[in-house]
Write a protein that holds these residues in place. Structure first.
Motif, short mmCIF file in Angstrom:
data_model
loop_
_atom_site.label_atom_id
_atom_site.label_comp_id
_atom_site.label_asym_id
_atom_site.label_seq_id
_atom_site.Cartn_x
_atom_site.Cartn_y
_atom_site.Cartn_z
N MET A 1 0.90 -1.26 -0.13
CA MET A 1 0.34 -0.05 0.00
C MET A 1 1.06 1.40 0.09
SD MET A 1 -3.09 0.95 2.51
CE MET A 1 -2.46 0.53 3.97
N ILE A 2 0.38 2.26 -0.90
CA ILE A 2 1.16 3.57 -0.86
C ILE A 2 0.29 4.81 0.10
CG2 ILE A 2 2.17 5.21 -2.53
CD1 ILE A 2 2.19 2.88 -4.45
N LEU A 3 1.31 5.34 0.75
CA LEU A 3 0.83 6.49 1.53
C LEU A 3 1.13 7.81 0.69
CD1 LEU A 3 -0.59 7.57 3.97
CD2 LEU A 3 1.64 7.58 5.01
N ILE A 4 0.18 8.51 0.65
CA ILE A 4 0.19 9.91 -0.12
C ILE A 4 -0.05 10.95 1.02
CG2 ILE A 4 -0.42 11.57 -2.01
CD1 ILE A 4 -1.58 9.29 -3.50
N VAL A 5 0.96 11.86 1.25
CA VAL A 5 0.94 12.90 2.43
C VAL A 5 0.84 14.24 1.85
CG1 VAL A 5 1.67 13.91 4.53
CG2 VAL A 5 2.00 11.18 3.87
N ASP A 6 -0.02 15.01 1.95
CA ASP A 6 -0.15 16.41 1.15
C ASP A 6 -1.45 17.04 2.05
OD1 ASP A 6 -0.67 18.65 -0.46
OD2 ASP A 6 0.62 17.52 -2.05
N ASP A 7 -1.16 18.46 2.30
CA ASP A 7 -2.17 19.10 2.96
C ASP A 7 -3.37 19.78 2.28
OD1 ASP A 7 -0.26 20.96 1.94
OD2 ASP A 7 -1.01 22.50 3.07
N LYS A 8 -3.23 19.46 0.79
CA LYS A 8 -4.11 19.89 -0.01
C LYS A 8 -4.71 18.95 -0.95
CE LYS A 8 -1.56 24.07 -1.34
NZ LYS A 8 -1.17 25.06 -2.50
N PRO A 9 -6.30 18.64 -0.52
CA PRO A 9 -6.82 17.26 -1.17
C PRO A 9 -6.82 17.12 -2.57
CG PRO A 9 -8.06 18.52 0.67
CD PRO A 9 -6.76 19.67 0.13
N GLU A 10 -6.85 18.45 -3.12
CA GLU A 10 -6.70 18.32 -4.81
C GLU A 10 -5.35 17.63 -5.17
OE1 GLU A 10 -7.10 20.92 -2.95
OE2 GLU A 10 -5.59 22.57 -3.64
N ASN A 11 -4.39 17.89 -4.63
CA ASN A 11 -2.93 17.38 -5.14
C ASN A 11 -3.22 15.71 -4.99
OD1 ASN A 11 -2.31 19.61 -5.71
ND2 ASN A 11 -0.76 19.90 -3.85
N ILE A 12 -3.84 15.46 -3.62
CA ILE A 12 -3.88 14.00 -3.24
C ILE A 12 -4.98 13.35 -4.32
CG2 ILE A 12 -4.84 12.34 -1.71
CD1 ILE A 12 -3.81 14.18 0.57
N LEU A 13 -5.79 14.12 -4.65
CA LEU A 13 -6.83 13.53 -5.55
C LEU A 13 -6.13 13.03 -6.88
CD1 LEU A 13 -9.71 12.40 -6.18
CD2 LEU A 13 -10.03 14.77 -6.92
N SER A 14 -5.50 14.04 -7.61
CA SER A 14 -4.88 13.46 -8.95
C SER A 14 -4.00 12.29 -8.86
CB SER A 14 -4.23 14.96 -9.36
OG SER A 14 -3.04 15.16 -8.43
N ILE A 15 -3.00 12.44 -7.94
CA ILE A 15 -1.99 11.40 -7.72
C ILE A 15 -2.59 10.16 -7.33
CG2 ILE A 15 -0.05 10.49 -6.54
CD1 ILE A 15 0.85 13.41 -5.75
N ARG A 16 -3.70 10.18 -6.54
CA ARG A 16 -4.32 8.87 -6.07
C ARG A 16 -5.04 8.26 -7.35
NH1 ARG A 16 -7.99 8.09 -0.79
NH2 ARG A 16 -8.66 5.78 -1.06
N GLU A 25 -2.90 0.13 -4.43
CA GLU A 25 -3.72 0.39 -3.06
C GLU A 25 -3.20 1.55 -2.52
OE1 GLU A 25 -5.26 -1.89 0.86
OE2 GLU A 25 -4.06 -3.01 -0.46
N VAL A 26 -3.88 2.40 -2.29
CA VAL A 26 -3.52 3.95 -1.98
C VAL A 26 -4.12 4.29 -0.56
CG1 VAL A 26 -3.44 6.35 -2.51
CG2 VAL A 26 -3.23 4.61 -4.40
N ASP A 27 -3.57 4.90 0.25
CA ASP A 27 -4.04 5.52 1.54
C ASP A 27 -3.38 7.10 1.57
OD1 ASP A 27 -3.76 4.80 5.24
OD2 ASP A 27 -5.11 6.00 3.93
N THR A 28 -4.17 7.79 2.26
CA THR A 28 -4.00 9.24 2.45
C THR A 28 -3.84 9.88 3.63
OG1 THR A 28 -6.27 9.90 2.08
CG2 THR A 28 -4.97 9.51 0.06
N ALA A 29 -2.91 11.04 3.81
CA ALA A 29 -2.96 11.56 5.05
C ALA A 29 -2.79 13.23 4.74
CB ALA A 29 -1.74 11.27 5.76
N LEU A 30 -3.62 14.01 5.37
CA LEU A 30 -3.62 15.45 5.15
C LEU A 30 -2.54 16.35 5.99
CD1 LEU A 30 -7.41 16.08 4.85
CD2 LEU A 30 -5.89 16.11 2.92
N SER A 31 -1.77 15.64 6.99
CA SER A 31 -0.94 16.27 7.78
C SER A 31 0.30 15.42 7.94
CB SER A 31 -1.45 16.96 9.01
OG SER A 31 -2.16 15.96 9.72
#
Length: 434
Positions: A1-16, A25-31
Motif C-alpha cells: 500500500m502507498i501513502l500519499i501525504v499532502d495538506d491539499k486534497p486536490e493534489n492527493i486526488l490527482s496522484i491517487r 492500493e492507496v492511503d492518504t493523510a492531510l498532515s
C-alpha cells in the motif's frame, strides 16, 4: 500500500487517481501528524510526501520516521512546488528520501518511479524475511546438534552427517541469496543511472515542444516522435531487466521438446521472417530436461538477433542443428550415447570480431549503436545466465561480414527434473524449412 501525504486534497486526488488506475492500493493523510499515526498502524511500501505543509513539513516527517524501526526503511519520494533550490533537494536526501520530484509532476515519470521503488522495497523485505528464516533454522539445527551429542556416539555420527548435508544446502541457499542481492544492486544501479537517460530525453524534448511549439508546426511531430521513441526504449529496457532479475529464482526442470520450442518461436516471429525474406532450417533435436520458458527465451533471443543483425541486401539464412556429444565442451566428439546435447545456431549475418566474444554475453554491452540496430544489450546476457543455470555452456564463433554460429552444450538430464515424457527420439532427421 502507498501513502500519499499532502495538506491539499486536490493534489492527493490527482496522484491517487493515477496510481489507482494501475491497481495500486492507496492511503492518504492531510498532515504530517496524521501520516505518522497511520504509519504506526499500517504497513506501506512507499510514501509520497509533500514538502510544504503547515505545522510539520515533509522534512520533519521524514526525520521522525528514521527513528521508527518499523518505518525507517520505507522509501520516500518528496514532492515540492516551491523548494526547487539545490539545498532543499540535498536536505530531502539527507532527511531519508530516495527521490525529490518538483511540481507540476509528470504522471508517467511518477508512475515509473513508484513502480520501481515499490518493487525494490518489496524484494528487499522478502530477502530480509528469507534471511531471518535461515538464521532461525540454523539456530534450531545447532540446538538439535547439542542435544544429540549428549546421547550415544552412533547418534552423534548420524547427526554430524545430517548437519554436513544441511550445511551444504544452506550454503547453496546463501549463494542464491547473494545472486539475488547482486541482481537487486544492478537493478537499483540501472534505475538511478541508465534508466534516467531515456527520461532525460523525454524531459528535454517535452520542454522544447512546450516552449517553442505552442501552435501547429511541422517540426512538432519530429520532436513528438523522439519522445515516443525514448519511451519505447524505456519499456524494452525495463522488461529485459525484469527478465534478467527473475532468472535468480529457483525453477523446476521438466522434459522439454526443443523442436516444439523452436516451432513456437518461429510462429511468433513469422511476420519478421517474411519481412526479411529469411530462410530458416531446423534439424531434429532431442528432448532434454530443462525449464521450458527459460530455454525458449534463449532460442528467441538468438534467432531474433540473427534476423536483426543481417547484412543489407542479403536475405538472412539461419540453420539450427543438434547432436549428442560425450562431454560438456564446444568441441566434444559426437556420440549416439552421449549425455550432452550440442546445439548450433548459425546465420549469414554481419558477424563480429571474435576479440569481443566475452563482451557480447555481458549485460548492457553492445557492439553497435542503437541507431544502427535496436535493442537493449541484455538479450545475450539473459541467454548466458539461463545456460549457466542449466549447467551448460554457450559460446560463439564469428567472422565480420560472414556470419555467426552460437554453440550451446546442455546436459540431457538433471537430478531434480520433473519427469513427464522420456519417449522422444534424439536421432537427426530430415531438416524442416521455414
Amino acid at each position: 500500500m502507498i501513502l500519499i501525504v499532502d495538506d491539499k486534497p486536490e493534489n492527493i486526488l490527482s496522484i491517487r487517481k493515477t496510481l489507482e488506475l494501475y491497481k495500486f492500493e492507496v492511503d492518504t493523510a492531510l498532515s504530517g501528524e496524521e501520516a505518522l499515526k497511520k504509519i504506526l498502524k499500517h504497513n506501506y511500501t512507499l510514501i509520497i510526501l509533500d514538502v510544504q505543509m503547515p505545522s510539520m513539513d515533509g522534512f520533519e516527517v521524514a526525520e521522525a520516521l528514521s527513528g521508527y524501526s518499523k518505518a525507517k526503511d520505507i522509501p520516500i519520494i518528496f514532492l515540492s512546488a516551491v523548494n526547487k533550490d539545490k539545498r532543499f533537494i540535498v536536505k530531502g536526501y539527507d532527511s531519508g528520501g530516495i527521490d525529490y520530484v518538483t511540481k507540476p509532476v509528470d504522471p508517467d515519470i511518477l508512475l515509473m518511479k513508484v513502480k520501481t521503488f515499490s518493487r525494490l522495497y518489496q524484494q528487499s523485505q522478502e530477502l530480509k524475511q528469507m534471511h531471518q528464516s535461515l538464521k532461525e533454522e540454523v539456530e534450531v539445527r545447532k540446538l538439535a546438534q547439542e542435544a544429540l551429542i549428549a546421547h550415544q556416539q552412533q547418534v552423534n555420527e548420524m547427526l554430524e552427517q545430517k548437519v554436513k548435508e544441511r550445511t551444504e544446502e544452506l550454503q547453496e541457499i546463501n549463494k542464491s541469496l547473494e545472486a539475488s542481492n547482486h541482481d537487486l544492486q544492478q537493478f537499483a544501479s540501472v534505475a538511478s543511472h541508465d534508466l534516467k537517460e531515456p527520461l532525460r530525453k523525454i524531459q528535454l524534448f517535452g520542454a522544447i515542444l512546450r516552449d517553442k511549439f505552442l501552435h501547429a508546426d511541422p517540426n512538432a511531430m519530429s520532436y513528438m516522435e523522439r519522445i515516443v521513441g525514448s519511451s519505447e526504449r524505456m519499456v524494452r529496457l525495463i522488461n529485459d531487466l525484469l527478465s534478467y532479475s527473475r532468472l535468480s529464482v529457483a525453477s523446476i526442470y521438466e522434459t522439454t521438446d526443443l523442436n516444439e520450442v523452436v516451432k513456437e518461436i518461429l510462429a511468433d516471429l513469422e511476420l519478421m521472417i517474411v519481412e526479411r525474406d529469411a530462410m530458416i532450417t531446423v534439424e531434429k533435436m532431442p528432448q532434454i530436461e530443462a525449464v521450458p520458458g527459460q530455454i525458449r527465451q534463449v532460442f528467441q533471443n538468438i534467432i531474433s538477433n540473427a534476423l536483426k543483425f543481417s547484412r543489407k541486401g542479403v536475405p538472412p539464412e539461419i540453420n539450427i542443428s543438434a547432436e549428442l556429444v560425450t562431454a560438456l565442451s564446444p568441441d566434444s566428439a559426437s556420440s549416439a550415447d552421449g549425455q550432452y546435447c550440442r546445439i548450433v545456431i548459425r546465420d549469414n549475418g554481419i558477424g563480429f570480431n571474435e576479440k569481443y566474444l566475452s563482451k557480447i554475453f555481458t549485460i548492457f554491452q553492445r557492439l553497435h549503436t542503437s541507431e544502427l540496430y535496436e535493442g537493449t544489450g541484455i538479450g545475450l546476457a539473459i541467454a548466458k545466465k539461463v545456460i549457466d543455470k542449466h549447467s551448460g555452456i554457450i559460446t560463439a564463433s564469428s567472422k565480420e561480414g560472414e556470419g555467426t554460429a552460437f554453440i550451446i552444450v546442455l546436459p540431457l538430464r538433471h537430478g531434480k527434473a520433473l519427469s513427464q515424457n522420456h519417449t522422444g527420439e534424439s536421432n537427426v532427421e530430415e531438416p524442416e524449412r521455414h
